[in-house]
Write a protein that holds these residues in place. Sequence first.
Motif, PDB file in Angstrom:
ATOM      1  N   GLY A 276      59.356   6.158  25.724  1.00  0.00           N
ATOM      2  CA  GLY A 276      60.776   6.450  25.931  1.00  0.00           C
ATOM      3  C   GLY A 276      61.125   6.628  27.393  1.00  0.00           C
ATOM      4  N   THR A 277      60.286   7.367  28.157  1.00  0.00           N
ATOM      5  CA  THR A 277      60.594   7.592  29.579  1.00  0.00           C
ATOM      6  C   THR A 277      60.406   6.322  30.403  1.00  0.00           C
ATOM      7  N   LEU A 278      59.563   5.399  29.936  1.00  0.00           N
ATOM      8  CA  LEU A 278      59.412   4.129  30.652  1.00  0.00           C
ATOM      9  C   LEU A 278      60.687   3.288  30.571  1.00  0.00           C
ATOM     10  N   ALA A 279      61.552   3.637  29.630  1.00  0.00           N
ATOM     11  CA  ALA A 279      62.829   2.919  29.505  1.00  0.00           C
ATOM     12  C   ALA A 279      63.912   3.523  30.393  1.00  0.00           C
ATOM     13  N   PHE A 280      63.589   4.612  31.064  1.00  0.00           N
ATOM     14  CA  PHE A 280      64.579   5.242  31.951  1.00  0.00           C
ATOM     15  C   PHE A 280      64.864   4.328  33.144  1.00  0.00           C
ATOM     16  N   SER A 281      66.038   4.490  33.716  1.00  0.00           N
ATOM     17  CA  SER A 281      66.389   3.704  34.909  1.00  0.00           C
ATOM     18  C   SER A 281      65.935   4.389  36.198  1.00  0.00           C
ATOM     19  N   ASP A 282      65.630   5.679  36.121  1.00  0.00           N
ATOM     20  CA  ASP A 282      65.217   6.441  37.297  1.00  0.00           C
ATOM     21  C   ASP A 282      63.769   6.087  37.672  1.00  0.00           C
ATOM     22  N   THR A 283      63.577   5.572  38.883  1.00  0.00           N
ATOM     23  CA  THR A 283      62.241   5.102  39.276  1.00  0.00           C
ATOM     24  C   THR A 283      61.240   6.245  39.424  1.00  0.00           C
ATOM     25  N   GLU A 284      61.709   7.434  39.805  1.00  0.00           N
ATOM     26  CA  GLU A 284      60.779   8.561  39.930  1.00  0.00           C
ATOM     27  C   GLU A 284      60.240   8.981  38.572  1.00  0.00           C
ATOM     28  N   VAL A 285      61.107   9.009  37.582  1.00  0.00           N
ATOM     29  CA  VAL A 285      60.671   9.354  36.220  1.00  0.00           C
ATOM     30  C   VAL A 285      59.684   8.311  35.715  1.00  0.00           C
ATOM     31  N   VAL A 286      60.001   7.054  35.927  1.00  0.00           N
ATOM     32  CA  VAL A 286      59.098   5.985  35.486  1.00  0.00           C
ATOM     33  C   VAL A 286      57.772   6.082  36.233  1.00  0.00           C
ATOM     34  N   GLY A 287      57.836   6.312  37.535  1.00  0.00           N
ATOM     35  CA  GLY A 287      56.614   6.438  38.331  1.00  0.00           C
ATOM     36  C   GLY A 287      55.728   7.575  37.866  1.00  0.00           C
ATOM     37  N   GLN A 288      56.347   8.719  37.540  1.00  0.00           N
ATOM     38  CA  GLN A 288      55.565   9.852  37.051  1.00  0.00           C
ATOM     39  C   GLN A 288      54.982   9.554  35.674  1.00  0.00           C
ATOM     40  N   SER A 289      55.719   8.813  34.852  1.00  0.00           N
ATOM     41  CA  SER A 289      55.192   8.392  33.543  1.00  0.00           C
ATOM     42  C   SER A 289      53.964   7.517  33.727  1.00  0.00           C
ATOM     43  N   LEU A 290      54.015   6.602  34.701  1.00  0.00           N
ATOM     44  CA  LEU A 290      52.865   5.723  34.970  1.00  0.00           C
ATOM     45  C   LEU A 290      51.654   6.530  35.409  1.00  0.00           C
ATOM     46  N   GLU A 291      51.877   7.551  36.245  1.00  0.00           N
ATOM     47  CA  GLU A 291      50.766   8.387  36.701  1.00  0.00           C
ATOM     48  C   GLU A 291      50.132   9.139  35.536  1.00  0.00           C
ATOM     49  N   LEU A 292      50.971   9.652  34.643  1.00  0.00           N
ATOM     50  CA  LEU A 292      50.448  10.376  33.489  1.00  0.00           C
ATOM     51  C   LEU A 292      49.647   9.442  32.581  1.00  0.00           C
ATOM     52  N   LEU A 293      50.155   8.243  32.366  1.00  0.00           N
ATOM     53  CA  LEU A 293      49.414   7.261  31.565  1.00  0.00           C
ATOM     54  C   LEU A 293      48.080   6.910  32.227  1.00  0.00           C
ATOM     55  N   GLN A 294      48.094   6.775  33.540  1.00  0.00           N
ATOM     56  CA  GLN A 294      46.872   6.443  34.272  1.00  0.00           C
ATOM     57  C   GLN A 294      45.803   7.520  34.059  1.00  0.00           C
ATOM     58  N   LEU A 295      46.207   8.780  34.156  1.00  0.00           N
ATOM     59  CA  LEU A 295      45.274   9.895  33.942  1.00  0.00           C
ATOM     60  C   LEU A 295      44.785   9.924  32.496  1.00  0.00           C
ATOM     61  N   LEU A 296      45.698   9.691  31.573  1.00  0.00           N
ATOM     62  CA  LEU A 296      45.338   9.720  30.161  1.00  0.00           C
ATOM     63  C   LEU A 296      44.343   8.604  29.838  1.00  0.00           C
ATOM     64  N   PHE A 297      44.587   7.392  30.361  1.00  0.00           N
ATOM     65  CA  PHE A 297      43.679   6.280  30.105  1.00  0.00           C
ATOM     66  C   PHE A 297      42.328   6.504  30.781  1.00  0.00           C
ATOM     67  N   LEU A 298      42.345   7.191  31.901  1.00  0.00           N
ATOM     68  CA  LEU A 298      41.105   7.492  32.618  1.00  0.00           C
ATOM     69  C   LEU A 298      40.188   8.372  31.777  1.00  0.00           C
ATOM     70  N   TYR A 299      40.761   9.423  31.208  1.00  0.00           N
ATOM     71  CA  TYR A 299      39.944  10.399  30.466  1.00  0.00           C
ATOM     72  C   TYR A 299      39.898  10.136  28.966  1.00  0.00           C
ATOM     73  N   ARG A 300      40.843   9.338  28.445  1.00  0.00           N
ATOM     74  CA  ARG A 300      40.874   8.999  27.022  1.00  0.00           C
ATOM     75  C   ARG A 300      41.145   7.498  26.887  1.00  0.00           C
ATOM     76  N   PRO A 301      40.127   6.655  27.131  1.00  0.00           N
ATOM     77  CA  PRO A 301      40.336   5.199  27.095  1.00  0.00           C
ATOM     78  C   PRO A 301      40.924   4.700  25.776  1.00  0.00           C
ATOM     79  N   GLU A 302      40.620   5.428  24.672  1.00  0.00           N
ATOM     80  CA  GLU A 302      41.146   5.006  23.373  1.00  0.00           C
ATOM     81  C   GLU A 302      42.677   5.038  23.342  1.00  0.00           C
ATOM     82  N   ALA A 303      43.251   5.904  24.184  1.00  0.00           N
ATOM     83  CA  ALA A 303      44.710   6.008  24.223  1.00  0.00           C
ATOM     84  C   ALA A 303      45.335   4.702  24.707  1.00  0.00           C
ATOM     85  N   ALA A 304      44.602   3.967  25.541  1.00  0.00           N
ATOM     86  CA  ALA A 304      45.128   2.694  26.044  1.00  0.00           C
ATOM     87  C   ALA A 304      45.325   1.701  24.910  1.00  0.00           C
TER      88      ALA A 304
END
Length: 493
Positions: free
Chosen positions: A430-458
């Motif tokens: 849902g937040t990746l659909a936001f128009s605000d680039t900072e919100v999207v950027g922070q969403s990407l960082e959170l996904l990056q951390l999640l995929f790093l420690y929980r590859p199954e989440a990817a």
Amino acid sequence: MWLRRQGCLRPAGCGVEELRRRRREREAALRKARREQQLISKRLLRDDAPEEGEGGCVAVILGQAEIQQFLQLAQRGTEEKERGRALVSLRRGLQHPETQQTFIWLEGSMRTLVGLLTSNQALLQLEAARCLHELSHSEQSAVAEACLPATSYLLTYLSGHSSDFIELCLYTLGNLIVESEAVRRQLLPQGIVPALAACVQSPHVTVLEALGYALSQLLQAKEAPEKIIPSVLGSTLPQHMLQLLQPGPKLNFGVAVEFAWCLHYITCSQVNNALLITHGALSTLGLLLLDLAGAVQRTEDAGLELLACPVLRCLSNLLTEAAVGAVGEQMQLRDERVVAALFILLQFFLQKQPSLLPEGLWLLNNLTANSPSFCTSLLSLDLIEPLLQLLPVSNVVSLLVLTVLCNVAEKGPAYCQHLWPGPLLCSLLGTLAFSDTEVVGQSLELLQLLFLYRPEAAQAFLQQSGLQALERHEKEAQLQDRVHALQQTALHS
């Protein structure tokens, strides 16, 4: 960013430390913005009851001749009551900006008013001080500077015996202080800080509230970090301020609000926050936070946010100090109590004052940034889902919620196990659909951390059309590198 190659994760220009650095830079920018958006206001004490003999007359604009007439009558009248009534009429006229301008340009007018202020007749002193108070409320700096000859006397009268007169002098000084650098420049060497420190021991609540107002105005001056706050911190004021913020039956709401804002301006300056921590500021404010959380559960009074806002800001500012160390120990509170109280306030803000949600989330961010124990409390109290429910409120709120979640995720695999499986991935889509680039950027960082420690989440992300969500941002200059790296990570997990 991270790429998975040959069964291992390698940094690709942007690892966990880089993510932390980015967030710290954003937080520093936010703190700077908050310091630059401090509130400046003026207070006006005005008795609207008609004075004896005035018949409740409406204030009118006065010309030069009328001002001169009232001043002469106040100065040379035969009876004290007659002289007092002349000053009452002048004061009513000074409620108008036009009369104020006429008064300050009229030769000898301020000299006469100061003479009446320093007379040995209490009634004339009081009415002259009320005239000065009307002038102090002007929005014109020229009017404030015209009051300069009176400021030293107002300062002297702070050591008087009449609580009403001291209160009036404090509010007048507070109004003048915030309007004019010339007034501050004159009052500082004359000892305004020691004079205010002496007032803090007054037994009168009205005096303490007026003192808090005057001090908060002084602390907002642009030169405060260099010329004012060091003197305040070197006085007895900080200890007394913290005593007045102690929760309990003696806590006065109005006084607490004023001094909480004083502490806010001091902590924003970052002059010596370690000293406040040494005096027990974290413990006092932490207990007050718990008290406020209890209060919002017992009452519908929306006025509580007036105190909650500066308390949250003070705690947030103090928690940025490296000297804090073990935050839970400094606050003398269990982590769960602090986090639970904070979420009670967040729910209160959501219903009553949504504009204050960022204040609470900023504190939660600072609590979780370097403290695994506070992150553990967030998870053990099952507060991730309530946190995610705040995402639709606004872009600012979304950014802070995502930052808190990043703080949790970066603590490692054990913490990420509590983030997924769960509703997190759906919320991030849902937040990746936001128009605000900072919100999207922070969403990407959170996904990056999640995929790093929980590859199954990817894999789950891909199954929920995650790549399509990322493709929306491939052409955005600020995001395209991170989007590409995350796409690669998801595909190779």
